[in-house]
Design a protein around this motif. Structure first.
Motif, short mmCIF file in Angstrom:
data_model
loop_
_atom_site.label_atom_id
_atom_site.label_comp_id
_atom_site.label_asym_id
_atom_site.label_seq_id
_atom_site.Cartn_x
_atom_site.Cartn_y
_atom_site.Cartn_z
N TRP A 142 1.03 -1.13 -0.02
CA TRP A 142 -0.07 0.00 0.31
C TRP A 142 0.85 1.40 -0.14
N TRP A 249 5.86 9.45 3.82
CA TRP A 249 5.51 9.48 5.42
C TRP A 249 5.21 10.83 5.77
N VAL A 256 -2.24 8.65 9.98
CA VAL A 256 -2.54 7.74 10.96
C VAL A 256 -3.33 8.64 12.15
N HIS A 303 9.47 5.88 10.06
CA HIS A 303 9.20 4.82 9.26
C HIS A 303 10.37 4.40 8.43
N GLY A 366 4.06 0.62 19.77
CA GLY A 366 4.48 1.71 19.11
C GLY A 366 5.80 2.25 19.77
N LEU A 369 8.77 0.01 18.78
CA LEU A 369 9.26 0.37 17.41
C LEU A 369 10.06 1.66 17.35
N ASP A 375 14.02 -1.42 16.98
CA ASP A 375 13.16 -1.37 15.73
C ASP A 375 13.99 -2.18 14.47
N HIS A 379 11.76 -4.03 12.37
CA HIS A 379 11.40 -3.35 11.19
C HIS A 379 11.07 -4.61 9.96
N HIS A 387 1.40 -4.30 15.20
CA HIS A 387 1.47 -3.06 15.80
C HIS A 387 0.28 -2.27 15.19
N PHE A 388 0.28 -2.12 13.89
CA PHE A 388 -0.85 -0.97 13.38
C PHE A 388 -2.00 -1.72 13.07
N VAL A 391 -3.43 -0.41 16.45
CA VAL A 391 -3.77 0.89 16.55
C VAL A 391 -4.95 1.15 15.54
N MET A 392 -5.03 0.71 14.24
CA MET A 392 -6.06 1.14 13.33
C MET A 392 -7.39 0.47 13.21
N ARG A 449 7.37 -9.38 7.18
CA ARG A 449 5.91 -9.15 6.60
C ARG A 449 6.03 -9.28 4.98
C1 HEM Z 1 2.11 6.08 20.68
C2 HEM Z 1 1.88 5.94 19.32
C3 HEM Z 1 2.69 5.48 18.26
C4 HEM Z 1 4.02 4.94 17.90
C5 HEM Z 1 5.17 5.40 18.89
C6 HEM Z 1 4.23 4.56 16.78
C7 HEM Z 1 5.24 4.22 16.36
C8 HEM Z 1 5.31 3.36 15.17
C9 HEM Z 1 6.79 2.97 14.26
C10 HEM Z 1 8.24 3.39 14.98
C11 HEM Z 1 6.53 2.40 13.25
C12 HEM Z 1 7.78 1.98 12.33
C13 HEM Z 1 7.95 0.57 12.43
C14 HEM Z 1 8.83 -0.01 11.25
O1 HEM Z 1 8.41 0.07 9.93
O2 HEM Z 1 9.97 -0.62 11.69
C15 HEM Z 1 4.99 2.31 13.18
C16 HEM Z 1 4.49 1.70 11.90
C17 HEM Z 1 3.10 2.02 11.75
N1 HEM Z 1 2.36 2.52 12.49
FE1 HEM Z 1 2.58 3.61 14.21
N2 HEM Z 1 2.94 4.32 16.27
C18 HEM Z 1 1.93 5.05 16.94
C19 HEM Z 1 0.65 4.91 16.93
C20 HEM Z 1 0.15 4.58 15.61
C21 HEM Z 1 -1.31 4.79 15.09
C22 HEM Z 1 -2.27 5.62 16.08
C23 HEM Z 1 -1.61 4.39 14.10
C24 HEM Z 1 -2.95 4.40 13.20
C25 HEM Z 1 -4.10 4.54 13.71
C26 HEM Z 1 -0.26 3.70 13.58
C27 HEM Z 1 -0.38 3.12 12.29
C28 HEM Z 1 0.96 2.60 11.70
C29 HEM Z 1 1.18 2.04 10.50
C30 HEM Z 1 0.03 1.93 9.57
C31 HEM Z 1 2.46 1.65 10.62
C32 HEM Z 1 3.31 0.76 9.36
C33 HEM Z 1 3.18 1.25 7.85
C34 HEM Z 1 4.05 0.40 6.99
O3 HEM Z 1 5.11 0.06 7.22
O4 HEM Z 1 3.35 -0.43 6.12
N3 HEM Z 1 0.65 3.84 14.49
N4 HEM Z 1 4.53 2.85 14.17
#
Ligand code: HEM
Ligand SMILES: [Cu+2]
Lengths: 566, 208
Positions: A142, A249, A256, A303, A366, A369, A375, A379, A387-388, A391-392, A449
């Protein structure tokens, strides 16, 4: 409303105008909200079926039902449709459109035509995206990372053009909400007396307006690169793929928060109303929405930890941690609201509690990560996927479902079957945890993944994950079943079945076409003493605020808050 | 805000769907605020493109690359012409605020003329560059130049069409000092185009 029995039933927004054309040309925010609801649920269904196909393929190592290329297309379409067509417009455009003007006691949003145009753009963009499914579906993931997305022979252009157009649908909704909240608040509703749902939508709208153009230009550049063959992103032509990731990003991290902020708004309403207790820490919750919106613009680099310089990494890591502070502020205020409340364990509340649990896990992972050293290991593994989804899905989709059940009686004037609703909520909750808990484990064990094949050691986790997904599917089909059934045979809903104190409950269910016979005067939205339960009708009648409380609550009666600065 | 004359007008009043009940009159300033938010959104488009340009520029060893033409001097002329648009649209707005219909028409027409002239000049610039073998496909130098200026030109075209309509309405005497939303929005938009261009041009100059 109780006297409505002796004369013919009053017309409402659903039946005031008959015929499909009256819907397709409507300027009524409630109808547009319903049209958006149907549209995004259609997208949710398509993307959900694709998820089932992905999980089925992964039941066994090697080939289960499709070949690797088709598998790549399945998960790409699943992600792209879920993100751009369901979750981003989900709460604002469907639920938000319906409740925002009602909560303001207004007749409509500030720009109804723009609102309708937003829906048409969504449909138009959606058509492009779906056409790409039949004309060689994209297989890039995506995120459409270059250089692969410039090389693959699949229909990247269709999909990215779709995303481009969907972006404008989102911007238009954002403009409308910002202006409506600034300009159409009723007398007595200062910024500090605005329902928290509206604070959530406001913060979201700001991000929609200021971040979405970046994805627009990114998609245009990608299309230009594919058609012209100049490589702003392609290293073979002197470009830099990292630039694509920065661009992508810079939008998609704020995105997000486009997903989660309105969800937090919904949860604030649900928790307060269904624990019959005024919200704890109103200002803290309101301001943390704005703080999250501001922070969301400066953390996109997390990211790309495995692709940037150590210095940049450290900065982004520290910023990423700071984002979690306002989220934690909200969570503790919700817990404090629940504490010693008269909690009703009905479906909206069950969803709200699920949200607290699941979003808690999602947010905390999160932080893992966001920690550099960790990470590097996690990663691009299933840990990120889990993780996502926590949250999502655990955050936004669960809040959406909670909000849908909360406002369903208002939207359609019917009650759903509470027993079945609880059962479905339970199935979704259990299925969800089985699906994604196993992904946390296999991710931390190193399962990458997006892989089609895996070694036997991961086999049982994948099987569990798929079983969880099927359980969820049962929950969703059940939900669709009893909701549709309620439209035909559900018990008629009263004006205010939950005893909420926000303005949308001060009109008929479903509302009349112009929302209110008389503009209601705003009370503090979490002051439940304004209602009294009527055991004969099952309705909470509005009796108005007790006199002595008016003094301190009516501060700033004449002021429209920030109005003077506009 | 009322002084800007964008009070209740057909643009901000919801046309009746079911009789007078559905009419909602937006308070003064609603249209202007909406338009300002739209411009904020559009400016992000330019900021992002400039950021992309700078990223490419900083990573490049030689700019312009060997054998490539520099920025056309006639860009200075385009700049002057566009600044002229801003002046005239400003005067148009001042005119209608004093109910000076003639002044409004004259200044709007001048804005139209200069706006179109700007597009002609940009086209000539493109033709000139293409003759010295620089197109968007040549290299990143060409690509970023055409990207930034093309994005801006697209917005100029997008501004001329409504301006034609506003001018037409002005000829028919549709505006007054109380009611002239079209003129207000046009003025905001052309000042925005002007500002965006000045920034783009400055960045291009510093870049090369
Ligand atoms: C405390 C809050 C959050 C922290 C600290 C956090 C941190 C992170 C980090 C560091 C990554 C990257 C991981 C990697 O690729 O190695 C990540 C990926 C992601 N996060 Fe979060 N996040 C948080 C909240 C959220 C929320 C609220 C959402 C959506 C509603 C979200 C959606 C995503 C998505 C979609 C990815 C991956 C995207 C991809 O590579 O396809 N995150 N997050
Ligand atoms: Cu992020």
């Amino acid at each position: 409303m109780s006297s409505a029995t002796d004369h013919a039933e009053e017309s409402n927004y659903l039946n005031a105008k008959p015929g499909l054309m009256s819907w397709l040309t409507t300027l009524d925010h409630k109808r547009i909200g319903v049209m958006y609801l149907i549209s995004i649920l259609t997208a949710f269904f398509i993307a959900g079926m694709l998820a089932m196909l992905v999980r089925t393929e992964l039941l066994t190592p090697g080939r289960t039902i499709v070949d690797p290329d088709t598998y790549n297309q399945f998960f790409t379409l699943h992600g792209a449709i879920m993100v751009f067509m369901f979750i981003i417009p989900g709460i604002p455009a469907a639920l938000g459109n319906f409740v925002l003007p009602l909560m303001l006691g207004a007749k409509d949003v500030a720009f109804p035509r723009l609102n309708l145009m937003s829906w048409y753009l969504w449909v138009f963009g959606g058509v492009f995206a779906v056409v790409s499914m039949v004309t060689g579906a994209v297989d890039t993931g995506w995120t459409f990372y270059t250089p692969y997305s410039t090389d693959t022979s699949t229909s990247v252009i269709n999909m990215t053009l779709g995303v481009f157009i969907l972006g404008f649908a989102s911007i238009f909704t954002g403009i409308n909400f910002v202006v409506t909240i600034h300009k159409l608040r009723p007398a007595g509703m200062t910024w500090w007396r605005m329902p928290l749902m509206l604070w959530g939508l406001y913060a979201t709208a700001i991000i929609q307006v200021l971040a979405t153009p970046v994805i627009g230009i990114t998609m245009l550049l990608l299309i230009a690169e594919r058609t012209l063959g100049v490589g702003i992103f392609d290293p073979a032509l002197g470009g830099d793929p990292l630039l694509y990731q920065h661009f992508f990003w810079f939008y998609s991290h704020p995105a997000v928060y486009i997903m989660i902020l309105p969800a937090m708004g919904v949860i604030s309403e649900l928790i307060s109303v269904h624990s019959r207790k005024t919200i704890f820490g109103y200002q803290a919750i309101a301001l943390s929405s704005v703080a999250i919106a501001a922070f969301s613009f400066i953390v996109w680099g997390h990211h790309m930890f495995t692709a940037m310089s150590p210095m940049a990494n450290m900065v982004f890591s520290a910023l990423t941690f700071s984002v979690s502070i306002p989220s934690a502020v909200k969570t503790f205020n919700w817990l404090a609201t629940l504490y010693r409340g008269h909690i009703r364990l009905n479906t909206p509340m069950l969803y709200a509690l699920s949200f607290l649990f699941l979003f808690g896990i999602g947010g905390l992972t999160g932080l893992f990560l966001g920690t550099l050293a960790v990470d590097v290991h996690l990663h691009d593994t299933y840990f990120v996927v889990a993780h996502f989804h926590y949250v999502m899905f655990g955050g936004t989709v669960i809040a959406f479902l909670g909000g849908l059940h909360h406002w369903w009686p208002k939207m359609f004037g019917r009650m759903y079957n509470e027993g079945l609703a609880k059962l479905a909520c339970f199935l979704i909750f259990i299925g969800f945890n089985i699906t994604f808990m196993s992904q946390f484990i296999m991710g931390s064990l190193g399962m990458p993944r997006r892989y089609y094949d895996y070694i036997d050691a991961y086999g049982s986790y994948h099987v569990w994950s798929s079983i969880g997904a099927y359980i969820m599917a049962v929950g969703f089909f059940l939900t669709a079943g009893y909701l549709i059934h309620s439209l035909i045979a559900g018990k008629k809903a009263v004006e205010n079945p939950w005893g909420a104190a926000t303005l949308e409950w001060r009109t008929a269910s479903p509302p009349i076409e112009h929302n209110f016979h008389e503009t209601p005067d705003a009370n503090y939205p979490y002051d439940y003493s304004v209602n009294r339960f009527n055991p004969d009708t099952g309705n909470y009648d509005h009796i108005g605020a007790p006199a002595q409380e008016d003094d301190d609550r009516a501060v700033g009666f004449h002021g429209h808050g920030l109005e003077s600065t506009t | 805000m009322t002084a800007s004359g964008d009070g209740p007008d057909p643009f901000t009043v919801i046309r009746s769907q079911s009789g007078p009940d559905r009419d909602q009159v937006n308070p003064p300033g609603t249209g202007t605020l909406g338009f300002a938010v739209l411009l904020a959104s559009l400016s992000v488009l330019f900021v992002a493109s400039v950021a992309g340009y700078l990223y490419v520029r900083i990573n490049a060893s030689q700019w312009p690359p060997a054998g490539m033409p520099g920025l056309p001097m006639s860009l200075w002329l385009s700049t002057a012409v566009l600044l002229g648009c801003s002046v005239f649209i400003h005067r148009a707005l001042k005119a209608i605020q004093k109910d000076d219909q003639k002044g409004l028409r004259r200044n709007l027409q001048w804005t139209l003329v200069l706006g179109s002239l700007f597009l002609v000049l940009q086209t000539l610039n493109y033709v000139g560059l293409a003759q010295s073998n620089l197109t968007a496909k040549t290299n990143l130098y060409g690509f970023t130049f055409y990207l930034l200026t093309g994005l801006h030109a697209a917005h100029v075209i997008g501004g001329l069409i409504p301006l034609i309509i506003v001018t037409h309405r002005a000829r028919r005497g549709r505006y007054s000092s109380f009611f002239h939303p079209g003129v207000t929005y046009s003025a905001m938009y052309w000042h925005f185009l002007d500002g965006a261009w000045v920034v783009l041009f400055a960045v291009l100059l510093i870049g090369s």
